[in-house]
Design a protein around this motif. Structure first.
Motif, mmCIF file in Angstrom:
data_model
loop_
_atom_site.group_PDB
_atom_site.id
_atom_site.type_symbol
_atom_site.label_atom_id
_atom_site.label_comp_id
_atom_site.label_asym_id
_atom_site.label_seq_id
_atom_site.Cartn_x
_atom_site.Cartn_y
_atom_site.Cartn_z
ATOM 1 N N PHE A 1 55.192 32.764 26.738
ATOM 2 C CA PHE A 1 54.727 33.353 28.005
ATOM 3 C C PHE A 1 53.696 34.445 27.761
ATOM 4 O O PHE A 1 52.658 34.504 28.438
ATOM 5 N N LEU A 2 53.980 35.305 26.777
ATOM 6 C CA LEU A 2 53.067 36.403 26.483
ATOM 7 C C LEU A 2 51.736 35.878 25.959
ATOM 8 O O LEU A 2 50.665 36.425 26.283
ATOM 9 N N VAL A 3 51.791 34.811 25.154
ATOM 10 C CA VAL A 3 50.562 34.210 24.637
ATOM 11 C C VAL A 3 49.715 33.662 25.773
ATOM 12 O O VAL A 3 48.506 33.886 25.840
ATOM 13 N N TRP A 4 50.362 32.922 26.698
ATOM 14 C CA TRP A 4 49.612 32.361 27.831
ATOM 15 C C TRP A 4 49.068 33.467 28.728
ATOM 16 O O TRP A 4 47.953 33.368 29.248
ATOM 17 N N LEU A 5 49.864 34.517 28.904
ATOM 18 C CA LEU A 5 49.420 35.619 29.756
ATOM 19 C C LEU A 5 48.201 36.318 29.145
ATOM 20 O O LEU A 5 47.165 36.479 29.809
ATOM 21 N N LEU A 6 48.337 36.737 27.886
ATOM 22 C CA LEU A 6 47.225 37.425 27.231
ATOM 23 C C LEU A 6 46.037 36.490 27.030
ATOM 24 O O LEU A 6 44.879 36.894 27.195
ATOM 25 N N GLY A 7 46.341 35.232 26.661
ATOM 26 C CA GLY A 7 45.265 34.263 26.485
ATOM 27 C C GLY A 7 44.477 34.050 27.762
ATOM 28 O O GLY A 7 43.253 33.975 27.751
ATOM 29 N N GLY A 8 45.209 33.961 28.891
ATOM 30 C CA GLY A 8 44.537 33.787 30.178
ATOM 31 C C GLY A 8 43.659 34.971 30.538
ATOM 32 O O GLY A 8 42.533 34.807 31.014
ATOM 33 N N ILE A 9 44.178 36.177 30.292
ATOM 34 C CA ILE A 9 43.402 37.385 30.580
ATOM 35 C C ILE A 9 42.152 37.445 29.708
ATOM 36 O O ILE A 9 41.044 37.742 30.186
ATOM 37 N N ILE A 10 42.324 37.136 28.426
ATOM 38 C CA ILE A 10 41.188 37.179 27.504
ATOM 39 C C ILE A 10 40.151 36.119 27.859
ATOM 40 O O ILE A 10 38.940 36.391 27.879
ATOM 41 N N ILE A 11 40.619 34.887 28.156
ATOM 42 C CA ILE A 11 39.682 33.815 28.520
ATOM 43 C C ILE A 11 38.925 34.173 29.799
ATOM 44 O O ILE A 11 37.720 33.940 29.909
ATOM 45 N N TYR A 12 39.640 34.740 30.767
ATOM 46 C CA TYR A 12 38.982 35.143 32.021
ATOM 47 C C TYR A 12 37.891 36.173 31.738
ATOM 48 O O TYR A 12 36.763 36.056 32.248
ATOM 49 N N ASN A 13 38.225 37.163 30.920
ATOM 50 C CA ASN A 13 37.234 38.191 30.590
ATOM 51 C C ASN A 13 36.072 37.618 29.790
ATOM 52 O O ASN A 13 34.918 38.048 29.964
ATOM 53 N N ILE A 14 36.364 36.651 28.907
ATOM 54 C CA ILE A 14 35.297 36.023 28.134
ATOM 55 C C ILE A 14 34.350 35.263 29.051
ATOM 56 O O ILE A 14 33.117 35.340 28.913
ATOM 57 N N ILE A 15 34.912 34.511 30.006
ATOM 58 C CA ILE A 15 34.074 33.734 30.930
ATOM 59 C C ILE A 15 33.180 34.661 31.749
ATOM 60 O O ILE A 15 31.972 34.424 31.881
ATOM 61 N N ILE A 16 33.777 35.719 32.315
ATOM 62 C CA ILE A 16 32.992 36.664 33.117
ATOM 63 C C ILE A 16 31.915 37.331 32.263
ATOM 64 O O ILE A 16 30.750 37.455 32.676
ATOM 65 N N SER A 17 32.305 37.731 31.048
ATOM 66 C CA SER A 17 31.353 38.404 30.164
ATOM 67 C C SER A 17 30.220 37.471 29.755
ATOM 68 O O SER A 17 29.052 37.878 29.709
ATOM 69 N N LEU A 18 30.564 36.205 29.455
ATOM 70 C CA LEU A 18 29.530 35.252 29.050
ATOM 71 C C LEU A 18 28.561 34.963 30.184
ATOM 72 O O LEU A 18 27.354 34.840 29.954
ATOM 73 N N MET A 19 29.076 34.838 31.401
ATOM 74 C CA MET A 19 28.197 34.596 32.546
ATOM 75 C C MET A 19 27.235 35.758 32.743
ATOM 76 O O MET A 19 26.033 35.560 32.962
ATOM 77 N N GLN A 20 27.756 36.979 32.654
ATOM 78 C CA GLN A 20 26.904 38.151 32.789
ATOM 79 C C GLN A 20 25.956 38.275 31.593
ATOM 80 O O GLN A 20 24.792 38.676 31.752
ATOM 81 N N PHE A 21 26.453 37.901 30.410
ATOM 82 C CA PHE A 21 25.631 37.968 29.209
ATOM 83 C C PHE A 21 24.450 37.010 29.306
ATOM 84 O O PHE A 21 23.304 37.379 28.993
ATOM 85 N N ILE A 22 24.713 35.777 29.764
ATOM 86 C CA ILE A 22 23.647 34.786 29.912
ATOM 87 C C ILE A 22 22.633 35.251 30.949
ATOM 88 O O ILE A 22 21.417 35.105 30.766
ATOM 89 N N ASP A 23 23.126 35.826 32.043
ATOM 90 C CA ASP A 23 22.229 36.340 33.081
ATOM 91 C C ASP A 23 21.297 37.405 32.517
ATOM 92 O O ASP A 23 20.088 37.404 32.786
ATOM 93 N N ARG A 24 21.840 38.304 31.713
ATOM 94 C CA ARG A 24 21.016 39.377 31.153
ATOM 95 C C ARG A 24 20.086 38.861 30.061
ATOM 96 O O ARG A 24 18.963 39.364 29.906
ATOM 97 N N ILE A 25 20.543 37.852 29.295
ATOM 98 C CA ILE A 25 19.685 37.271 28.269
ATOM 99 C C ILE A 25 18.469 36.608 28.910
ATOM 100 O O ILE A 25 17.325 36.746 28.431
ATOM 101 N N ILE A 26 18.702 35.858 30.004
ATOM 102 C CA ILE A 26 17.583 35.227 30.713
ATOM 103 C C ILE A 26 16.625 36.290 31.241
ATOM 104 O O ILE A 26 15.398 36.144 31.158
ATOM 105 N N SER A 27 17.180 37.382 31.771
ATOM 106 C CA SER A 27 16.343 38.477 32.261
ATOM 107 C C SER A 27 15.527 39.092 31.130
ATOM 108 O O SER A 27 14.339 39.408 31.307
ATOM 109 N N LEU A 28 16.150 39.258 29.955
ATOM 110 C CA LEU A 28 15.432 39.814 28.808
ATOM 111 C C LEU A 28 14.305 38.892 28.348
ATOM 112 O O LEU A 28 13.219 39.358 27.975
#
Length: 221
Positions: free
Chosen positions: A129-156
């Motif tokens: 349960f703890l693995v799925w919970l932490l894994g889900g939180i980390i994956i969610y943050n990775i997805i959000i961060s990657l989307m924002q990262f790609i947006d800023r890379i395109i802007s750069l």
């Protein structure tokens, strides 16, 4: 393709600079009180030509420094793991009696190999349960961060390509537009690497917080 686009923009930016220089000289000569001689304007234009070359060199250097900085942060916060999955597995598994955790961290044993896992820990006692919970939180943050990262890379990339035009316009507006361009680049650059840094710190703090030996309050009720 980005390099080719920049070369085309560089040529067009040079043409814009030539016409802007001519326009600035003619405009200055028609004034009652000239702000500078044609020679001074030409010297300023020559300095801007050097800026054409300075901008890509500066951006390449910043990217190299940023990459090395992120690598150092990852080594400092990953606990020696070669992947985020192995780090999460050993972090949770260590709470449930995982043996040879260091070998799972460095990749000698694979946490995706069921036989290797069973040989080092009882999966019935593993906190899934703890693995799925932490894994889900980390994956969610990775997805959000990657989307924002790609947006800023395109802007750069866009800012990098149009940089010659921002430099060329400096002869007309005393560098006001170029300063705005520089501020946008710095903001995009630091937010890109800031998100990666924040994610690494989040993973590091996760390992600290879930440690059962950590006491948050003196009177544990």
């Amino acid at each position: 393709k980005v390099g080719f686009a920049f070369k085309i923009a560089l040529i067009l930016g040079f043409i814009v600079l030539v016409f802007a220089t001519i326009y600035s000289i003619v405009k200055n000569l028609t004034k009652e009180k000239p702000e500078g001689t044609p020679g001074q304007i030409c010297v300023k234009a020559a300095k801007l030509l050097l800026t054409f070359l300075f901008v890509p060199a500066c951006m390449i250097a910043l990217i190299w420094i940023g990459n090395e900085f992120v690598k150092a942060i990852y080594k400092a916060t990953s606990g020696g793991s070669n992947s985020l999955g192995s780090y999460l597995f050993t972090t949770i598994g260590s709470l449930d009696g995982l043996k040879n955790a260091d070998k799972f961290l460095d990749g000698t044993f694979s946490y995706t190999n069921v036989e290797s896992v069973w040989a080092n820990i009882d999966l019935w006692d593993f906190n899934h349960f703890l693995v799925w919970l932490l894994g889900g939180i980390i994956i969610y943050n990775i997805i959000i961060s990657l989307m924002q990262f790609i947006d800023r890379i395109i802007s750069l990339i866009i800012l990098y390509i149009v940089s010659p035009f921002s430099v060329a316009s400096s002869i007309l507006d005393d560098g006001a537009h170029f300063k705005l361009w520089r501020d946008q680049v710095m903001v995009k650059f630091f937010t890109c690497y800031g998100m990666i840094l924040a994610l690494n710190i989040f993973v590091m703090l996760t390992n600290i917080v879930i440690n059962p030996n950590v006491v948050f309050f003196e009177n544990d009720v």
